[in-house]
Design a protein around this motif. Structure first.
Motif, PDB file in Angstrom:
ATOM      1  N   VAL A 146      -0.447   1.071  -4.027  1.00 28.33           N
ATOM      2  CA  VAL A 146       0.901   0.938  -4.585  1.00 28.33           C
ATOM      3  C   VAL A 146       0.920   1.701  -5.907  1.00 28.33           C
ATOM      4  O   VAL A 146       0.168   1.355  -6.824  1.00 28.33           O
ATOM      5  N   SER A 200       1.576 -10.859   0.005  1.00 26.94           N
ATOM      6  CA  SER A 200       1.944  -9.715   0.845  1.00 26.94           C
ATOM      7  C   SER A 200       2.064  -8.440   0.009  1.00 26.94           C
ATOM      8  O   SER A 200       2.162  -8.491  -1.220  1.00 26.94           O
ATOM      9  N   ARG A 201       2.091  -7.304   0.679  1.00 29.31           N
ATOM     10  CA  ARG A 201       2.254  -6.031  -0.031  1.00 29.31           C
ATOM     11  C   ARG A 201       3.611  -5.966  -0.748  1.00 29.31           C
ATOM     12  O   ARG A 201       3.666  -5.571  -1.916  1.00 29.31           O
ATOM     13  N   THR A 207      -3.228  -7.835  -8.967  1.00 27.93           N
ATOM     14  CA  THR A 207      -3.376  -7.702  -7.520  1.00 27.93           C
ATOM     15  C   THR A 207      -3.944  -8.953  -6.841  1.00 27.93           C
ATOM     16  O   THR A 207      -3.932  -9.048  -5.618  1.00 27.93           O
ATOM     17  N   TYR A 216      -3.725  -2.860  -2.851  1.00 27.39           N
ATOM     18  CA  TYR A 216      -3.430  -4.094  -2.115  1.00 27.39           C
ATOM     19  C   TYR A 216      -4.719  -4.483  -1.396  1.00 27.39           C
ATOM     20  O   TYR A 216      -5.238  -3.714  -0.585  1.00 27.39           O
ATOM     21  N   GLY A 218       3.647  -5.988   6.047  1.00 30.30           N
ATOM     22  CA  GLY A 218       2.892  -6.040   4.794  1.00 30.30           C
ATOM     23  C   GLY A 218       2.219  -7.366   4.532  1.00 30.30           C
ATOM     24  O   GLY A 218       1.871  -7.675   3.393  1.00 30.30           O
ATOM     25  N   HIS A 254      -2.489   1.023   1.589  1.00 33.03           N
ATOM     26  CA  HIS A 254      -2.885  -0.085   0.710  1.00 33.03           C
ATOM     27  C   HIS A 254      -2.681   0.242  -0.768  1.00 33.03           C
ATOM     28  O   HIS A 254      -2.946  -0.613  -1.617  1.00 33.03           O
TER      29      HIS A 254
END
Ligand code: NAD
Ligand code: ZN
Ligand code: ZN
Length: 348
Positions: free
Chosen positions: A141, A300-301, A156, A88, A102, A139
């Motif tokens: 994922v 956002s995350r 991303t 992220y 996030g 950060h």
């Protein structure tokens, strides 16, 4: 290790030797599997100067990254060496009201972030190198089954940014609505796919390049056209005179903003994603009634997790051309010259 660094403003990037990063407490070093080449990097090289953004070169480029966990800093739990991960990209303070949900893009305490308003490749060293230091494990994922780092990297940013833009306009993307995508490059071609995969809106795509329009049609765009003098008229005709409910401008130049506002439907959205340097005059009779105009920055995350899921299920699939690190400058030249389709991903 080798890294593609931006040495200064108004400069071409250089491939140089730099020390391999070591993770401090809470940090993670990833072995980079793929780093996407974004048009924002061309703005960094050619358009920006001191003061344009809240950071300065030198730093390693590459803000669109995925790879494998290489080394864990003290205290990091929940990740294992060799695990494939997406990064992220926007790195906020981690504790303000936005970061806690996030939304690091809009961190409210940028002074406490690793870099204000940026991340790896945007102020700090990015992923166009063999290894990338990620300053906080949150950060990362984990990649879902079915997605490798090369396929995940563009998701991303080239995936996440249009996903966020589409998602915030979802209430206006009803089955009888029209979305207009202006600029079918790295972001826009994924934008077309996201609209098709997650909404029932009709999609119209505009680009100056025939190749880009062909790509848009391949991904399901219902109508494609060049921004010629009759473009607005054709878009109006294709929408029964109503115009586009949601305009996503992935260029952001004077001409595209003018086209976008001229075909926006009353009560619609005009979302400016591209950093093309254009200006949109807003006046009472100059903009259709109740059109909401906004700029957007990344996503956002939680949205990244959703985008990776769409990718893993094959519902979106960026068109990727891979380049080695020693070909990265050539990839940027192709991006600048408009001879690339979809996204270039650097595989170090
Ligand atoms: P890209 O070069 O891959 O794609 C741009 C596309 O726009 C190309 O297909 C090009 O032919 C087309 N185009 C250029 N001028 C046009 C015009 N006048 N009319 C119609 N089409 C035109 O670039 P990209 O990587 O997709 O990035 C697009 C823009 O979005 C850049 O300005 C980039 O900096 C910006 N960006 C913004 C965010 C954000 O968070 N807001 C994130 C990533 C990128
Ligand atoms: Zn970008
Ligand atoms: Zn914050």
């Amino acid at each position: 290790m080798r890294a593609l660094r931006l040495p200064n403003w108004k400069s071409e990037p250089e491939l140089v030797e730099v020390p391999r990063p070591e993770p401090g407490p809470g940090q993670v070093v990833i072995k980079v599997g793929g780093a996407g080449a974004c048009h924002s990097d061309l703005h960094l090289m050619h358009d920006f100067e001191a003061g344009s953004v809240p950071w300065n070169p030198p730093f390693t480029l590459g803000h669109e990254n995925a790879g494998w966990v290489h080394a864990l800093g003290a205290g990091v739990t929940g990740l294992t060496e060799g695990q494939p991960v997406a990064v992220y990209g926007p790195w906020g303070c981690g504790s303000c009201a936005r970061c806690r949900v996030g939304v690091d893009t809009y961190c409210e305490n940028p002074a406490a972030a690793p870099v204000p308003g940026g991340g790896g490749g945007l102020g700090l060293d990015g992923g166009m190198a063999e290894y990338l230091l990620v300053p906080d494990a949150r950060h990362l994922v984990p990649l879902p089954e079915g997605l490798d780092p090369v396929a995940a990297a563009p998701l991303t940013d080239a995936g996440l940014t249009p996903y966020h833009a589409v998602r915030r306009s979802l209430p206006k993307l009803l089955p009888d609505s029209t979305a207009l995508v202006i600029g079918v490059g790295g972001l826009g071609h994924v934008g077309v796919q996201i609209l098709k995969a997650t909404t029932a809106a009709r999609v119209i795509a505009v680009d100056t390049r025939d190749d880009a329009l062909a790509l848009a049609r391949q991904y399901g765009a219902d109508l494609t056209l060049r921004p010629d003098s009759d473009a607005a008229e054709r878009i109006r005709a294709a929408t029964g005179g109503r115009g586009a409910d949601v305009v996503l401008d992935f260029v952001g130049a004077d001409a595209t903003l003018k086209l976008g506002v001229s075909v926006a439907r009353t009560l619609g959205d005009l979302t400016i994603v591209g950093l093309g340097g254009g200006t949109l005059p807003v006046s009472f009779f100059g903009v259709p009634y109740e059109v909401s105009i906004q700029t957007v920055y990344w996503g956002s995350r939680p949205e990244l997790i959703e985008v990776l899921d769409l990718g893993a299920r094959g519902l979106i699939k960026p068109k990727i051309t891979t380049f080695g690190l020693d070909q990265a400058v050539d990839a940027y030249h192709q991006l600048r010259d408009g001879t690339l389709e979809g996204r270039a991903v650097i595989v170090p």
